[in-house]
Design a protein around this motif. Structure first.
Motif, PDB file in Angstrom:
ATOM      1  N   VAL A 342       1.062  -1.167   0.048  1.00 51.21           N
ATOM      2  CA  VAL A 342       0.083   0.007   0.014  1.00 51.21           C
ATOM      3  C   VAL A 342       1.080   1.248  -0.054  1.00 51.21           C
ATOM      4  O   VAL A 342       2.013   1.133   0.819  1.00 51.21           O
ATOM      5  N   ALA A 343       0.492   2.289  -0.594  1.00 54.67           N
ATOM      6  CA  ALA A 343       1.485   3.562  -0.814  1.00 54.67           C
ATOM      7  C   ALA A 343       1.838   3.824   0.541  1.00 54.67           C
ATOM      8  O   ALA A 343       0.808   4.158   1.343  1.00 54.67           O
ATOM      9  N   ILE A 344       2.916   4.544   0.764  1.00 56.27           N
ATOM     10  CA  ILE A 344       3.300   4.822   2.082  1.00 56.27           C
ATOM     11  C   ILE A 344       3.630   6.478   1.691  1.00 56.27           C
ATOM     12  O   ILE A 344       4.467   6.843   0.995  1.00 56.27           O
ATOM     13  N   PRO A 345       3.133   7.397   2.740  1.00 57.71           N
ATOM     14  CA  PRO A 345       3.798   8.529   2.605  1.00 57.71           C
ATOM     15  C   PRO A 345       4.944   8.544   3.368  1.00 57.71           C
ATOM     16  O   PRO A 345       5.360   9.033   4.816  1.00 57.71           O
ATOM     17  N   MET A 346       6.043   8.239   2.600  1.00 61.03           N
ATOM     18  CA  MET A 346       7.413   8.030   3.234  1.00 61.03           C
ATOM     19  C   MET A 346       7.994   9.649   3.517  1.00 61.03           C
ATOM     20  O   MET A 346       7.835  10.659   2.883  1.00 61.03           O
ATOM     21  N   LEU A 347       8.334   9.685   5.019  1.00 59.68           N
ATOM     22  CA  LEU A 347       8.872  10.962   5.494  1.00 59.68           C
ATOM     23  C   LEU A 347       9.643  11.799   4.479  1.00 59.68           C
ATOM     24  O   LEU A 347      10.545  11.376   3.887  1.00 59.68           O
ATOM     25  N   LYS A 348       8.933  13.010   4.410  1.00 59.72           N
ATOM     26  CA  LYS A 348       9.941  14.346   3.859  1.00 59.72           C
ATOM     27  C   LYS A 348       9.944  14.131   2.275  1.00 59.72           C
ATOM     28  O   LYS A 348      10.671  14.910   1.420  1.00 59.72           O
ATOM     29  N   THR A 349       9.288  12.988   1.807  1.00 61.30           N
ATOM     30  CA  THR A 349       9.398  12.913   0.165  1.00 61.30           C
ATOM     31  C   THR A 349       8.111  14.057  -0.464  1.00 61.30           C
ATOM     32  O   THR A 349       7.445  14.469   0.210  1.00 61.30           O
ATOM     33  N   LEU A 356       0.299  15.682   2.530  1.00 60.27           N
ATOM     34  CA  LEU A 356      -0.003  16.410   3.830  1.00 60.27           C
ATOM     35  C   LEU A 356      -0.898  17.446   3.385  1.00 60.27           C
ATOM     36  O   LEU A 356      -1.469  18.112   3.983  1.00 60.27           O
ATOM     37  N   SER A 357      -0.475  18.430   2.266  1.00 58.18           N
ATOM     38  CA  SER A 357      -1.155  19.483   1.820  1.00 58.18           C
ATOM     39  C   SER A 357      -2.634  19.196   1.426  1.00 58.18           C
ATOM     40  O   SER A 357      -3.448  20.150   1.458  1.00 58.18           O
ATOM     41  N   ASN A 358      -2.760  18.148   0.732  1.00 62.26           N
ATOM     42  CA  ASN A 358      -4.096  17.665   0.693  1.00 62.26           C
ATOM     43  C   ASN A 358      -4.906  17.072   1.543  1.00 62.26           C
ATOM     44  O   ASN A 358      -6.056  16.335   1.356  1.00 62.26           O
ATOM     45  N   ASN A 359      -4.324  17.088   2.845  1.00 63.39           N
ATOM     46  CA  ASN A 359      -4.992  16.676   4.146  1.00 63.39           C
ATOM     47  C   ASN A 359      -5.446  15.180   3.899  1.00 63.39           C
ATOM     48  O   ASN A 359      -6.416  14.629   4.485  1.00 63.39           O
ATOM     49  N   LYS A 360      -4.439  14.301   3.461  1.00 62.07           N
ATOM     50  CA  LYS A 360      -4.651  12.878   3.272  1.00 62.07           C
ATOM     51  C   LYS A 360      -4.155  11.978   4.326  1.00 62.07           C
ATOM     52  O   LYS A 360      -4.721  10.842   4.189  1.00 62.07           O
ATOM     53  N   ILE A 361      -3.159  12.406   4.949  1.00 61.51           N
ATOM     54  CA  ILE A 361      -2.693  11.531   6.025  1.00 61.51           C
ATOM     55  C   ILE A 361      -3.630  11.444   7.269  1.00 61.51           C
ATOM     56  O   ILE A 361      -4.219  12.453   7.890  1.00 61.51           O
ATOM     57  N   LEU A 362      -4.066  10.119   7.568  1.00 60.13           N
ATOM     58  CA  LEU A 362      -5.251   9.962   8.623  1.00 60.13           C
ATOM     59  C   LEU A 362      -4.497  10.476  10.046  1.00 60.13           C
ATOM     60  O   LEU A 362      -3.287  10.599  10.143  1.00 60.13           O
ATOM     61  N   PRO A 363      -5.547  10.901  11.029  1.00 60.76           N
ATOM     62  CA  PRO A 363      -5.188  11.711  12.219  1.00 60.76           C
ATOM     63  C   PRO A 363      -4.937  10.371  13.160  1.00 60.76           C
ATOM     64  O   PRO A 363      -5.068   9.006  12.688  1.00 60.76           O
ATOM     65  N   LEU A 482       3.063  10.017  14.331  1.00 63.60           N
ATOM     66  CA  LEU A 482       3.174  10.974  12.943  1.00 63.60           C
ATOM     67  C   LEU A 482       2.201  12.103  12.931  1.00 63.60           C
ATOM     68  O   LEU A 482       2.496  13.285  12.834  1.00 63.60           O
ATOM     69  N   THR A 483       1.121  11.660  13.278  1.00 64.88           N
ATOM     70  CA  THR A 483      -0.021  12.714  13.223  1.00 64.88           C
ATOM     71  C   THR A 483      -0.746  12.807  14.523  1.00 64.88           C
ATOM     72  O   THR A 483      -0.832  11.827  15.179  1.00 64.88           O
ATOM     73  N   ASP A 484      -1.411  13.882  14.772  1.00 62.11           N
ATOM     74  CA  ASP A 484      -1.987  14.137  16.126  1.00 62.11           C
ATOM     75  C   ASP A 484      -3.543  13.674  15.809  1.00 62.11           C
ATOM     76  O   ASP A 484      -4.031  13.292  14.612  1.00 62.11           O
ATOM     77  N   LYS A 485      -4.400  13.969  16.870  1.00 55.29           N
ATOM     78  CA  LYS A 485      -6.024  13.503  16.430  1.00 55.29           C
ATOM     79  C   LYS A 485      -6.445  14.405  15.501  1.00 55.29           C
ATOM     80  O   LYS A 485      -7.595  14.131  15.169  1.00 55.29           O
ATOM     81  N   THR A 486      -6.042  15.787  15.103  1.00 55.93           N
ATOM     82  CA  THR A 486      -6.657  16.348  14.320  1.00 55.93           C
ATOM     83  C   THR A 486      -6.153  16.032  12.687  1.00 55.93           C
ATOM     84  O   THR A 486      -6.446  16.588  11.721  1.00 55.93           O
ATOM     85  N   GLY A 487      -4.880  15.341  12.708  1.00 58.97           N
ATOM     86  CA  GLY A 487      -4.378  14.797  11.450  1.00 58.97           C
ATOM     87  C   GLY A 487      -3.324  15.644  11.043  1.00 58.97           C
ATOM     88  O   GLY A 487      -2.639  15.494   9.841  1.00 58.97           O
ATOM     89  N   ASN A 488      -2.773  16.692  12.240  1.00 59.59           N
ATOM     90  CA  ASN A 488      -1.641  17.459  11.749  1.00 59.59           C
ATOM     91  C   ASN A 488      -0.473  16.723  12.230  1.00 59.59           C
ATOM     92  O   ASN A 488      -0.828  15.829  13.065  1.00 59.59           O
ATOM     93  N   ILE A 489       0.792  17.090  11.620  1.00 62.21           N
ATOM     94  CA  ILE A 489       1.931  16.566  12.022  1.00 62.21           C
ATOM     95  C   ILE A 489       2.087  16.781  13.655  1.00 62.21           C
ATOM     96  O   ILE A 489       1.763  17.814  13.978  1.00 62.21           O
ATOM     97  N   SER A 490       2.540  15.782  14.335  1.00 61.18           N
ATOM     98  CA  SER A 490       2.610  15.656  15.651  1.00 61.18           C
ATOM     99  C   SER A 490       3.740  16.797  16.139  1.00 61.18           C
ATOM    100  O   SER A 490       4.352  17.124  15.410  1.00 61.18           O
ATOM    101  N   GLU A 491       3.394  17.279  17.443  1.00 58.86           N
ATOM    102  CA  GLU A 491       4.304  18.382  17.857  1.00 58.86           C
ATOM    103  C   GLU A 491       5.735  17.913  17.814  1.00 58.86           C
ATOM    104  O   GLU A 491       6.549  18.794  17.560  1.00 58.86           O
ATOM    105  N   ASN A 492       5.726  16.587  18.359  1.00 59.94           N
ATOM    106  CA  ASN A 492       7.212  16.088  18.555  1.00 59.94           C
ATOM    107  C   ASN A 492       8.116  16.208  17.152  1.00 59.94           C
ATOM    108  O   ASN A 492       9.213  16.119  17.028  1.00 59.94           O
ATOM    109  N   LEU A 493       7.253  15.907  15.879  1.00 62.68           N
ATOM    110  CA  LEU A 493       7.906  15.603  14.660  1.00 62.68           C
ATOM    111  C   LEU A 493       7.966  16.855  13.776  1.00 62.68           C
ATOM    112  O   LEU A 493       8.514  17.005  12.763  1.00 62.68           O
ATOM    113  N   ALA A 494       7.293  18.014  14.496  1.00 69.91           N
ATOM    114  CA  ALA A 494       6.996  19.243  13.534  1.00 69.91           C
ATOM    115  C   ALA A 494       8.375  19.763  12.960  1.00 69.91           C
ATOM    116  O   ALA A 494       8.527  20.203  11.951  1.00 69.91           O
TER     117      ALA A 494
END
Ligand code: B12
Ligand code: SF4
Length: 500
Positions: A342-349, A356-363, A482-494
């Motif tokens: 299954v396609a993976i959003p490999m970090l930083k690619t 991320l900009s299309n809000n596709k990564i699940l929370p 990777l993401t928080d409950k809203t689907g944004n990148i978690s604070e730790n990895l920001a």
């Protein structure tokens, strides 16, 4: 005084249970190259591979002077667990971490490890010198300015032996983790490859583990083939396998040279037979010649062609992906895929940022979920339908008869073209696709129920410490989100993922 060095390849398995993938190919080789950075005379070096041997929890092993860790992005949490174990047992241990996960997350990593190295294995040299002293650096480093891999310590290398003829890649695929690493493709000098053959000794099968065995400089490639033919004639190997990209096959001389050098398998990232899917993956080099033609050319030259499939459930309907699987199963002229990811959003690619900009990564997606069998992206079709599809492709449920029919027809078509060994490499995919657990020697007969949904999947049992760890290190067992409950990148990895 001799120093004790422990080098570990950390690993989490997609089955999310304690397994030992003894017969899985390929195997990780960074530990062998990292071990080559240390003095043979002054260091006692132990290598451990969690892919082969399962999670390391042995207290006796976990008390070295220096602990060196490597691992894929998914294994970042395992690197933390092992650090917590080692620091609990011996607070003075120096932990050096590197490899894909640390490269992607240098800032976050620096909170946990004593040294975070984002470069190549050679980056170990100044660290060994600083921490242990110059005499603990390998005596042979000056020969090629690269380590001679310590194959003698790699006990997980059984039938297949591994070597490298290059580093990195000359393509920049949209979804590939090498693209943001931005490292320059390096073809190794012939003498260094020869040395690897010599250290390996005489083997039946060798695998070039390069990201891309092909090389834009045809002179270098010709020289490499010449060396291989010499080494083969001397009995260093009988058949080889290598990873190449599509354009390798556009030049018939490459295929001819590979065949003359004893090519058993050429593995290529086909990713998809569907042109729209290839175009959305931006894998343009695969669109120049129809992929079926490329595979046939390779097979007709007597070389087994293997490949992987990538299915992007966020861009494609289940019907469309089902149709692609049926197309493959109805085309006996080509081999079956070795894996279906299954396609993976490999970090930083670029693909990651697009998702991320299309809000596709699940929370609530964990780093550990990026293992290619877990849904981490918002699918195009209803969730339940997609999860059922992902579950089914793990063993090609409902398609086993078609798989068998394909294999039978493939055998009929190529029985006079491929030798029995090449045929065996090709047909190995039949059980690999239908019963992967059995074939990769996982050794655990119990089935763990999986949901295949990132935000919902239970953690592996090793997230609970195997023995009490120092109170101050307990947070090393928290999963990295990777993401928080809203689907944004978690604070730790920001800092690592959102600042340029
Ligand atoms: C062997 C392998 C596997 C094995 C074992 C992986 C493991 N480490 O446990 C298996 C088959 C399990 C595997 C699975 C997957 N893999 Co894989 N795999 C490889 C492969 C072919 C070889 C890795 C290798 O040993 N290379 C040789 C060593 C010497 O180099 P290296 O590990 O790249 O290390 C270099 C640097 O990172 C650095 N380095 C590494 N460690 C350290 C440590 C220190 C201290 C220092 C200083 C430097 C350093 O030095 C080296 C160069 O000098 C690579 C492709 C490639 N050719 O590299 C893909 C690759 C690593 N895999 C990849 C992917 C995407 C996957 C999967 C997610 C997808 C899939 N369907 O295959 C799964 C994940 C499964 C899971 N459960 O997590 C990606 C990257 C993933 C990532 N960044 O996390 C790669 C790069 C392929 C690609 N081009 O996309 N894989
Ligand atoms: S050809 Fe393979 S290794 Fe090279 S950038 Fe593309 S996916 Fe990565």
């Amino acid at each position: 005084m001799k120093k004790c060095i422990l080098i570990i390849n950390c690993y989490v398995d997609e089955l999310r249970q304690i397994v030992r993938r003894r017969t899985k190919v390929p195997k990780p080789m960074a530990p062998a190259f990292l071990a080559g950075m240390f003095s043979t005379e002054n260091c006692d070096i132990v290598l451990y591979d969690e892919l082969y041997s399962g999670p390391l929890e042995n207290k006796k092993l976990l008390s070295p002077d220096m602990l060196v860790l490597t691992g894929l992005n998914t294994a970042f949490d395992r690197m933390l667990h092992i650090t917590a174990y080692a620091k609990t047992i011996n607070p003075k241990v120096v932990v050096v971490a590197g490899g894909p996960a640390v490269r992607s997350l240098p800032f976050f990593s620096s909170k946990f490890f004593d040294y975070c190295l984002s470069g190549d294995v050679e980056d170990m040299e100044p660290v060994i010198e600083e921490v242990l002293g110059k005499k603990y650096v390998s005596e042979t480093l000056s020969e090629f300015s690269k380590p001679i891999p310590r194959y003698d310590l790699v006990w997980w290398m059984e039938k297949m032996a591994y070597l490298e003829s290059s580093r990195y890649c000359f393509h920049n695929c949209h979804f590939c983790s090498l693209t943001p690493e931005n490292m320059k493709f390096q073809a190794y000098e012939t003498e260094y490859i020869k040395r690897q053959f010599e250290v390996l000794g005489k083997r039946k099968y060798v695998i070039f583990l390069d990201n891309n065995f092909g090389c834009p400089n045809s002179k270098i490639l010709d020289e490499r083939f010449k060396l291989m033919q010499e080494m083969r004639a001397k009995g260093y190997y009988s058949l080889f396998a290598a990873l190449v990209s599509n354009e390798f096959f556009n030049n018939s001389k490459n295929v001819e040279n590979a065949a003359k050098s004893g090519a058993g398998v050429l593995f290529c990232g086909v990713e998809s037979f569907n042109r729209d899917a290839l175009s959305s993956l931006k894998k343009y080099q695969n669109m120049k010649i129809p992929q079926v033609e490329t595979i046939k050319t390779c097979l007709e030259a007597g070389i087994t062609f293997l490949y992987g499939l990538v299915l992007d459930v966020s861009e494609r309907s289940v019907e469309d992906m089902e149709a692609e699987l049926d197309f493959i199963l109805n085309t006996p002229e080509i081999t079956l895929p070795s894996y279906i990811s299954v396609a993976i959003p490999m970090l930083k690619t670029p693909y990651f940022y697009e998702c991320l900009s299309n809000n596709k990564i699940l929370p609530n997606v964990k780093l550990r979920d990026l293992d290619s069998t877990t849904l981490t992206l918002r699918p195009m079709d209803p969730m339940e339908k997609v999860l059922e599809f992902i579950k089914n492709i793990q063993t090609l449920k409902h398609r086993k008869i078609k798989v068998l029919r394909h294999s039978k027809q493939f055998y009929q078509l190529y029985k006079n073209t491929l030798t029995w060994q090449h045929m065996a490499f090709a047909l190995h995919n039949t059980p690999l696709l239908c019963a992967p657990k059995l074939v990769t020697g996982s050794g655990n007969p119990f089935k763990k129920k999986r949901t295949h949904l990132g935000p919902d999947e239970a953690l592996d049992t090793f997230y609970k410490p195997a023995f009490p760890v120092d109170y101050n290190l307990r947070h090393y067992f928290k999963p990295t989100m990777l993401t928080d409950k809203t689907g944004n990148i978690s604070e730790n990895l920001a800092v690592d993922l959102l600042s340029n």
